[in-house]
Design an enzyme around this catalytic site. Structure first.
Site, short mmCIF file in Angstrom:
data_model
loop_
_atom_site.label_atom_id
_atom_site.label_comp_id
_atom_site.label_asym_id
_atom_site.label_seq_id
_atom_site.Cartn_x
_atom_site.Cartn_y
_atom_site.Cartn_z
N GLY A 14 0.84 -1.21 0.00
CA GLY A 14 0.00 0.00 0.00
C GLY A 14 0.87 1.25 0.00
O GLY A 14 1.95 1.24 0.58
N ASP A 140 0.89 2.56 9.25
CA ASP A 140 0.47 1.85 10.47
C ASP A 140 1.53 1.92 11.58
O ASP A 140 1.21 1.64 12.74
CB ASP A 140 0.20 0.37 10.16
CG ASP A 140 -0.85 0.19 9.08
OD1 ASP A 140 -1.66 1.12 8.87
OD2 ASP A 140 -0.86 -0.88 8.43
N GLY A 183 -4.73 1.23 10.55
CA GLY A 183 -3.66 0.77 11.44
C GLY A 183 -3.51 -0.74 11.51
O GLY A 183 -2.63 -1.25 12.19
N HIS A 284 -8.84 5.64 3.22
CA HIS A 284 -7.63 5.92 2.43
C HIS A 284 -7.25 7.39 2.41
O HIS A 284 -6.17 7.73 1.91
CB HIS A 284 -7.78 5.37 1.01
CG HIS A 284 -7.78 3.86 1.01
ND1 HIS A 284 -8.90 3.13 1.32
CD2 HIS A 284 -6.79 2.97 0.79
CE1 HIS A 284 -8.61 1.84 1.27
NE2 HIS A 284 -7.34 1.71 0.95
N ARG A 287 -3.94 7.97 3.74
CA ARG A 287 -2.74 7.62 2.96
C ARG A 287 -2.49 8.61 1.83
O ARG A 287 -1.45 8.52 1.17
CB ARG A 287 -2.89 6.22 2.36
CG ARG A 287 -2.78 5.17 3.39
CD ARG A 287 -2.49 3.79 2.90
NE ARG A 287 -2.71 3.43 1.54
CZ ARG A 287 -3.17 2.24 1.15
NH1 ARG A 287 -3.49 1.33 2.06
NH2 ARG A 287 -3.28 1.94 -0.11
O1 F6P Z 1 -1.14 -1.03 5.82
C1 F6P Z 1 -1.66 0.20 5.43
C2 F6P Z 1 -3.16 0.11 5.31
O2 F6P Z 1 -3.65 1.39 4.92
C3 F6P Z 1 -3.88 -0.37 6.56
O3 F6P Z 1 -3.97 0.60 7.56
C4 F6P Z 1 -5.21 -0.80 5.98
O4 F6P Z 1 -5.83 -1.80 6.77
C5 F6P Z 1 -4.80 -1.38 4.65
O5 F6P Z 1 -3.55 -0.81 4.31
C6 F6P Z 1 -5.78 -1.10 3.54
O6 F6P Z 1 -5.34 -1.76 2.41
P1 F6P Z 1 -5.93 -1.53 0.95
O7 F6P Z 1 -5.31 -0.28 0.41
O8 F6P Z 1 -5.51 -2.75 0.23
O9 F6P Z 1 -7.41 -1.38 1.10
#
Ligand code: F6P
Length: 360
Positions: A14, A140, A183, A284, A287
């Site tokens: 990710g 995380d 997380g 998201h 992120r």
């Molecule tokens: O590991 C980072 C993270 O954003 C986690 O906090 C979350 O559970 C996961 O990735 C979400 O993953 P994806 O982007 O595959 O939905």
């Protein structure tokens, strides 16, 4: 000792704010040391498919320090070792293809930027003889062996701002607002974001919760006149004796997807307290966007150190934040583990002392 003249750089798993800052630091530091850099797209796919790689020069990384995402692209594909690779040249075993293409591309070493999944894959290739260094990435903050990974500070800053905004609307309507943060199995974002945002209740995976305790905390606040409450819930939090909330079970080597606990907690609090309750899932958004100054600096330090470590001939390592230094630690010591919040962490004690409920 291998002389390093050309290195490959890839980002896997990710995305996290700061990936581009690492790439930029790697390219600039390598270039200034007379080392060529090949950018590998979509993690190890950049080695598997010849069309998925391109040279990176300082000119190519100008202006990316502040950009979220990754200019190289990334994939989050679970365990790639299980799947054969089909290319126009034929079908290959994944490991054999990567090893062969590493030779064919005339690379001397790799910089692999990623979370535990990417670092574990990198460790396997390191054991097979590919000289490489790992760079820890995840919002995380759960990678073992490093005090922090880049992306975490940006995620916490975003969660804090979201909680600030929810405070004003919660207060206006005298509501309970439940905020679900990411997380995975660690409560770092919930704890740090919750404390920075002044949450009244923080539920983390490390402390299974009892909703009766949460209800009591909200009633106590009402009793002294607060009349609104902010509850921060980590996506991996679960009730005492209960299960974690999932939106998708693990399948085909893909990890399970967590989510839903915010809604679950909000519904129960609404019923049990009789107070209007709403929930928000930050998802998201945590992120996305530009990295904070802290993450840009950490990512830049990691990238510069990764090149230095390779030039020193130290392979199979991960660069780690051991304040005040960035140091190499063996990948074998850190992969396959999760760094959760220690129960004796001073931030938990301090939050409790200030009256924050952890639902226990
Ligand atoms: O590991 C980072 C993270 O954003 C986690 O906090 C979350 O559970 C996961 O990735 C979400 O993953 P994806 O982007 O595959 O939905």
């Amino acid at each position: 000792m291998t002389t390093i003249k050309k290195i490959g750089v890839l980002t896997g798993g990710g995305d996290a704010p700061g990936l581009n800052a690492v790439i930029r630091a790697v390219v600039k530091a390598a270039s200034n040391a007379g080392v060529e850099v090949l950018g590998l797209e979509d993690s190890f796919d950049g080695l598997i498919y010849p069309e998925k790689s391109r040279p990176l020069t300082p000119r190519d990384v100008t202006g990316i320090l502040r950009r979220g995402g990754t200019i190289l692209g990334t994939v989050n594909r679970g365990n790639p070792f299980a799947t054969p690779i089909t290319t126009p040249d034929g079908t290959f075993d994944y490991v054999e293809r990567v090893m062969e293409m590493f030779e064919r591309t005339a690379l001397d070493a790799l910089v692999c930027i990623g979370g535990d999944g990417t670092l574990s894959i990198s460790h396997e290739f390191s054991k097979k003889g590919i000289p490489l260094v790992g760079v820890p990435k995840t919002i995380d903050n759960d990678i073992v062996g490093t005090n922090s990974s880049f992306g975490f500070d940006t995620a916490v800053s975003f969660a804090t701002e979201a909680i600030d905004r929810l405070h004003t609307t919660a207060e206006a309507h005298r509501r309970i607002m439940v905020v679900e943060v990411m997380g995975r199995y660690a409560g770092w974002i919930a704890l740090h974001g919750g404390v920075a945002g002044g949450a009244d209740v923080i539920l983390i995976p490390e402390i299974p919760y009892d909703l009766d305790r949460v209800v009591q905390c909200i009633r106590d606040r009402d009793a002294w006149g607060a009349r609104f409450s902010i509850v921060v819930v980590a996506e991996g939090a679960r009730p005492k004796g209960g299960a974690i909330s999932l939106v998708e079970e693990a399948r085909d080597g893909q990890a399970e997807r967590l989510g839903g606990v915010g809604m679950r907690v909000a519904k129960e609090l609404d019923t049990r307290t009789g107070k209007e309750t709403r929930y928000v899932v930050l998802g998201h958004l945590q992120r996305g966007g530009a990295p904070t100054a802290f993450d840009r600096t950490l990512a830049t330090r990691f990238g510069g150190k990764a090149v230095e470590v390779l030039l020193n001939g130290q392979f199979g390592m991960m660069v780690a934040n051991h304040p005040p230094d960035i140091v190499p630690v063996p990948l074998g010591d850190v992969v396959g583990k999760i760094r959760t919040v220690p129960l004796d962490y001073d931030l938990i004690h301090t939050a409790r002392a200030l009256g924050v409920s952890f639902g226990d």
